[in-house]
Design an enzyme around this catalytic site. Sequence first.
Site, PDB file in Angstrom:
ATOM      1  N   HIS A  76      -6.940 -12.998  10.163  1.00 54.00           N
ATOM      2  CA  HIS A  76      -6.030 -11.815  10.511  1.00 54.00           C
ATOM      3  C   HIS A  76      -6.663 -10.477  11.054  1.00 54.00           C
ATOM      4  O   HIS A  76      -6.303  -9.566  11.153  1.00 54.00           O
ATOM      5  CB  HIS A  76      -5.334 -11.511   9.430  1.00 54.00           C
ATOM      6  CG  HIS A  76      -4.570 -12.596   8.692  1.00 54.00           C
ATOM      7  ND1 HIS A  76      -3.496 -13.172   9.425  1.00 54.00           N
ATOM      8  CD2 HIS A  76      -4.418 -13.155   7.585  1.00 54.00           C
ATOM      9  CE1 HIS A  76      -2.897 -14.104   8.623  1.00 54.00           C
ATOM     10  NE2 HIS A  76      -3.792 -14.239   7.454  1.00 54.00           N
ATOM     11  N   ARG A  99       0.614  -9.188   8.548  1.00 51.69           N
ATOM     12  CA  ARG A  99       2.071  -9.214   8.916  1.00 51.69           C
ATOM     13  C   ARG A  99       2.392  -8.169  10.303  1.00 51.69           C
ATOM     14  O   ARG A  99       3.208  -8.149  10.777  1.00 51.69           O
ATOM     15  CB  ARG A  99       3.011  -8.724   7.866  1.00 51.69           C
ATOM     16  CG  ARG A  99       2.985 -10.106   6.808  1.00 51.69           C
ATOM     17  CD  ARG A  99       3.541  -9.697   5.701  1.00 51.69           C
ATOM     18  NE  ARG A  99       5.055  -9.324   5.655  1.00 51.69           N
ATOM     19  CZ  ARG A  99       5.666  -8.884   4.738  1.00 51.69           C
ATOM     20  NH1 ARG A  99       4.961  -8.683   3.512  1.00 51.69           N
ATOM     21  NH2 ARG A  99       7.011  -8.629   4.838  1.00 51.69           N
ATOM     22  N   PRO A 149       0.870  -1.347   0.168  1.00 49.53           N
ATOM     23  CA  PRO A 149       0.029  -0.095   0.094  1.00 49.53           C
ATOM     24  C   PRO A 149       1.037   1.359  -0.086  1.00 49.53           C
ATOM     25  O   PRO A 149       1.497   1.565   0.912  1.00 49.53           O
ATOM     26  CB  PRO A 149      -0.797  -0.211   1.252  1.00 49.53           C
ATOM     27  CG  PRO A 149      -0.274  -1.039   2.167  1.00 49.53           C
ATOM     28  CD  PRO A 149       0.601  -1.996   1.278  1.00 49.53           C
ATOM     29  N   GLU A 150       0.987   1.906  -1.199  1.00 53.30           N
ATOM     30  CA  GLU A 150       1.607   3.205  -1.246  1.00 53.30           C
ATOM     31  C   GLU A 150       0.472   4.207  -1.294  1.00 53.30           C
ATOM     32  O   GLU A 150      -0.882   3.846  -1.180  1.00 53.30           O
ATOM     33  CB  GLU A 150       2.480   3.185  -2.508  1.00 53.30           C
ATOM     34  CG  GLU A 150       3.386   2.139  -2.311  1.00 53.30           C
ATOM     35  CD  GLU A 150       4.666   2.121  -3.414  1.00 53.30           C
ATOM     36  OE1 GLU A 150       5.007   3.332  -3.998  1.00 53.30           O
ATOM     37  OE2 GLU A 150       5.036   1.172  -3.623  1.00 53.30           O
ATOM     38  N   ARG A 189      20.334  17.403  -0.114  1.00 52.53           N
ATOM     39  CA  ARG A 189      20.332  15.992   0.356  1.00 52.53           C
ATOM     40  C   ARG A 189      21.810  15.592  -0.383  1.00 52.53           C
ATOM     41  O   ARG A 189      22.041  15.611  -1.507  1.00 52.53           O
ATOM     42  CB  ARG A 189      19.179  15.192   0.156  1.00 52.53           C
ATOM     43  CG  ARG A 189      17.991  15.519   0.822  1.00 52.53           C
ATOM     44  CD  ARG A 189      18.091  14.963   2.430  1.00 52.53           C
ATOM     45  NE  ARG A 189      17.453  15.503   3.216  1.00 52.53           N
ATOM     46  CZ  ARG A 189      16.274  14.478   3.549  1.00 52.53           C
ATOM     47  NH1 ARG A 189      16.430  13.119   3.025  1.00 52.53           N
ATOM     48  NH2 ARG A 189      15.342  14.717   4.333  1.00 52.53           N
TER      49      ARG A 189
END
Length: 287
Positions: free
Chosen positions: A95, A115, A2-3, A160
């Site tokens: 889950h 997870r 999931p982005e 950066r």
Amino acid sequence: MPELPEVETVRAGLERWVVGRRIASVEVRGERTLRRHLLGPADFTARLTGRRIAAARRRGKYLWLPLDDDSQLLAHLGMSGQFLALEPEVPPGAHLRARLQFDDDGPELRFHDQRTFGGLALSDAGITDDGVPLVLSHVAPDPIEPAFDPERFVTAIRRRRTGVKRAILDQTLISGVGNIYADEALWRAKLHYARATDRLRRSDVERLLAGITAVLLEAIQAGGTSFDALYVSVNGESGWFDRSLEVYGQDGEPCSRCGALIVREHFTNRSSYRCPKCQPKPRNGRW
DNA sequence: ACATCCACCTGCTCGC
DNA sequence: TGCGAGCAGGTGGATG
């Protein structure tokens, strides 16, 4: 997995299914899902019960539901989190981590997470000027929200000293981009993942940002990428953007632009996919 | 302040 | 058939 596009699909589902409804009861299973809620499950449950959900919001990969007492229910899907809107009589899945039931006896909201990298938390620490919970103020604006400042991003990334893929995966610089869309955006911008950020031309960064924005919007349009049943949107529908991926997972396939075979390599302990011809390697380490 | 590394998890696939 | 290794990878804390 999931982005931003997948999370946006889930946000839209939450808006559709739970906004405006009042929480009647809460059940939490296991320890890990609430590990970010430091006051523990009893506090979480007590404070959530009786609250009405006012909206469904998102920044990058984070979701939150503003509540009618100015607190927010925060959610992160991690790698495998799902929200499902299911009728109360549907038996719990393996889950299942949390469920919210509503006073209208309609479909309940279930949080599933195989997870357990995902999680829920409740915050009442207030919001920033952008309307984002203070606890998420370390998350940079994502490229499709109004608070995003392209000029600021161009300047910041060029300051950066790191590889360009690392930079765009850094959620404090730009949020919402994960491993899949990073590779797709780099392919669109014809940039190698290891290109030094402080040597990028302004035009390189502008092209990169255009690639990021376009791929995210196209994926939202398509309903988000999905590889398997791990990712399901809030109403149970999987996305299909994976059919449109140009490089991610495409090793051995010809580049749609030049025909060279896509390669898979390891970079920062992750798989990275690129076209060896469109995105050539830096010659002397940095360039 | 910034960069890098790794733990945190489960389940699937692969090779021996 | 069994079993361990490798892999998937977002986040954040520790370490540099």
